[in-house]
Design a protein around this motif. Structure first.
Motif, PDB file in Angstrom:
ATOM      1  N   LYS A 178       5.456  -9.272   3.634  1.00 29.32           N
ATOM      2  CA  LYS A 178       5.719 -10.142   2.575  1.00 29.32           C
ATOM      3  C   LYS A 178       4.122 -10.819   2.149  1.00 29.32           C
ATOM      4  O   LYS A 178       3.939 -12.017   2.178  1.00 29.32           O
ATOM      5  N   PRO A 179       3.329 -10.160   1.790  1.00 28.23           N
ATOM      6  CA  PRO A 179       2.181 -10.512   1.177  1.00 28.23           C
ATOM      7  C   PRO A 179       2.054 -11.433   0.174  1.00 28.23           C
ATOM      8  O   PRO A 179       2.917 -11.118  -0.836  1.00 28.23           O
ATOM      9  N   GLN A 180       1.170 -12.315   0.201  1.00 24.11           N
ATOM     10  CA  GLN A 180       1.078 -13.312  -0.743  1.00 24.11           C
ATOM     11  C   GLN A 180      -0.028 -12.875  -1.905  1.00 24.11           C
ATOM     12  O   GLN A 180       0.072 -13.202  -3.130  1.00 24.11           O
ATOM     13  N   LEU A 181      -0.743 -11.781  -1.425  1.00 16.69           N
ATOM     14  CA  LEU A 181      -1.640 -10.989  -2.447  1.00 16.69           C
ATOM     15  C   LEU A 181      -1.593  -9.759  -1.692  1.00 16.69           C
ATOM     16  O   LEU A 181      -1.816  -9.497  -0.511  1.00 16.69           O
ATOM     17  N   VAL A 182      -1.866  -8.776  -2.832  1.00 19.77           N
ATOM     18  CA  VAL A 182      -1.998  -7.258  -2.478  1.00 19.77           C
ATOM     19  C   VAL A 182      -3.338  -7.089  -3.098  1.00 19.77           C
ATOM     20  O   VAL A 182      -3.827  -7.063  -4.131  1.00 19.77           O
ATOM     21  N   LEU A 183      -3.928  -6.471  -2.033  1.00 23.96           N
ATOM     22  CA  LEU A 183      -5.493  -5.910  -2.432  1.00 23.96           C
ATOM     23  C   LEU A 183      -5.493  -4.287  -2.094  1.00 23.96           C
ATOM     24  O   LEU A 183      -4.757  -3.704  -1.420  1.00 23.96           O
ATOM     25  N   VAL A 184      -6.118  -3.435  -2.943  1.00 21.26           N
ATOM     26  CA  VAL A 184      -6.036  -1.999  -2.900  1.00 21.26           C
ATOM     27  C   VAL A 184      -7.366  -1.650  -2.803  1.00 21.26           C
ATOM     28  O   VAL A 184      -8.311  -1.395  -3.647  1.00 21.26           O
ATOM     29  N   SER A 185      -7.825  -0.896  -1.792  1.00 20.94           N
ATOM     30  CA  SER A 185      -8.923  -0.062  -1.757  1.00 20.94           C
ATOM     31  C   SER A 185      -8.603   1.429  -2.445  1.00 20.94           C
ATOM     32  O   SER A 185      -7.933   2.183  -1.770  1.00 20.94           O
ATOM     33  N   ALA A 186      -9.178   1.270  -3.799  1.00 20.71           N
ATOM     34  CA  ALA A 186      -8.541   2.706  -4.539  1.00 20.71           C
ATOM     35  C   ALA A 186      -9.680   3.692  -4.694  1.00 20.71           C
ATOM     36  O   ALA A 186     -10.516   3.903  -5.369  1.00 20.71           O
ATOM     37  N   GLY A 187      -9.492   4.734  -3.526  1.00 18.75           N
ATOM     38  CA  GLY A 187     -10.188   5.767  -3.577  1.00 18.75           C
ATOM     39  C   GLY A 187      -9.488   6.950  -3.831  1.00 18.75           C
ATOM     40  O   GLY A 187      -8.489   7.265  -3.539  1.00 18.75           O
TER      41      GLY A 187
END
Length: 307
Positions: free
Chosen positions: A233-242
């Protein structure tokens, strides 16, 4: 609303002739995002990361080394693959600062999604070592900022670069407020990312075998990785977009299609909508075939814009 963070100095970081991580990569990305479909994207100049922001994930010695190694001309080699030119330190500061600024923007609104079109990439940089083309760990600097400044208790990092984000894992493997999820080819550089690397229970690795493609990638994400993200249940989603798992990429042997990047982005956006009020920040990592990179970024950004 989608915001795009970039800076012209990220085009000036030049590891030298023939290097895979070339300025042409970012030019291809920016040209792809100059299409009419992205005309309404809010474009923002990336600020520098501050020393305080970098110190949350990097040692003082590492920061001083990177900032002090700037050559007056030519390049200086940090390791076999990682080189610095006169603009590299500034580009590194802007790349990390882009993620921090994007997180501030999605936390405060009105934007809910942001894409950081920056280089050098970051996910291989450990607390004290630059490696794998990476100087500072941009996504980690952003995650630590979200915790320290915005008081978040659950930040998820989804990394679908074909190379394991060893630096991100090393930084957060004992930080229960961060869940790090990675799909990547194994065996492949940097040689980490086995399923038994679990940190404090907050590290989930999904190794793909050479020759795997869309089916295996989607099976991992649908069957194991996305359910684990939802449970967090993340409050923020971060993406390492390779985008180097694309079948045309020269540095690996995973056979993803361009459409797979739209597919995973749509699912991460849906995850953010359920748990994080839609807040998602993505930053560019790898991708070394210019045509495949441009098409994949376009698919990724298109999914961020339309979702």
């Amino acid at each position: 609303m989608l915001q795009l963070y970039t800076h012209t100095v990220c085009l000036e970081h030049d590891p030298g002739p023939g290097h895979a991580e070339s300025p042409a990569r970012l030019r291809a990305v920016l040209q792809a995002l100059d299409q009419d479909r992205f005309a309404m994207v809010d474009r923002v100049e990336a600020p520098r990361a501050t020393r305080e922001q970098l110190l949350r994930v990097h040692t003082a010695a590492h920061i001083d080394r990177i900032l002090g190694m700037t050559p007056e001309s030519g390049t200086v080699r940090l390791d076999e693959d990682t080189l610095m030119s006169p603009a590299s330190a500034e580009a590194g500061l802007r790349a990390a600062g882009a993620v921090v600024a994007a997180i501030d923007a999605v936390m405060k609104g009105p934007a809910s999604h942001a894409f950081c079109a920056v280089r050098p990439p970051g996910h291989h940089a450990t607390p004290d070592t630059a490696m794998g083309f990476c100087l500072f760990n941009n996504i980690a600097v952003g995650a630590a900022h979200a915790i320290a400044v915005h008081g978040l208790k659950r930040v998820a990092i989804a990394d679908f670069d074909v190379h394991h984000g060893n630096g991100t894992q090393a930084i957060f493997q004992h930080e229960s407020r961060v869940l790090f999820i990675s799909s990547h080819q194994s065996p492949l550089y940097p040689g980490t990312g086995s399923e038994d690397e679990r940190g404090a229970g907050n590290i989930i690795n999904a190794p793909l075998s050479p020759g795997d493609g869309s089916y295996e990638f989607r099976e991992w994400w649908d069957g194991a990785l996305l359910p684990r993200l939802h449970a967090f249940k993340p409050q923020l989603v971060l993406v390492s977009a390779g985008f180097d798992a694309h079948y045309n990429d020269p540095l690996a042997d995973i056979h993803l299609q361009t459409e797979d990047y739209a597919w995973i982005t749509e699912r991460l956006v849906a995850l953010a909508r359920v748990h994080a009020d839609g807040r998602l920040v993505s930053t560019l990592e790898g991708g070394y075939d210019l045509s495949a990179l441009a098409a994949s970024v376009s698919a990724h950004a298109g999914a961020l814009l339309s979702s």
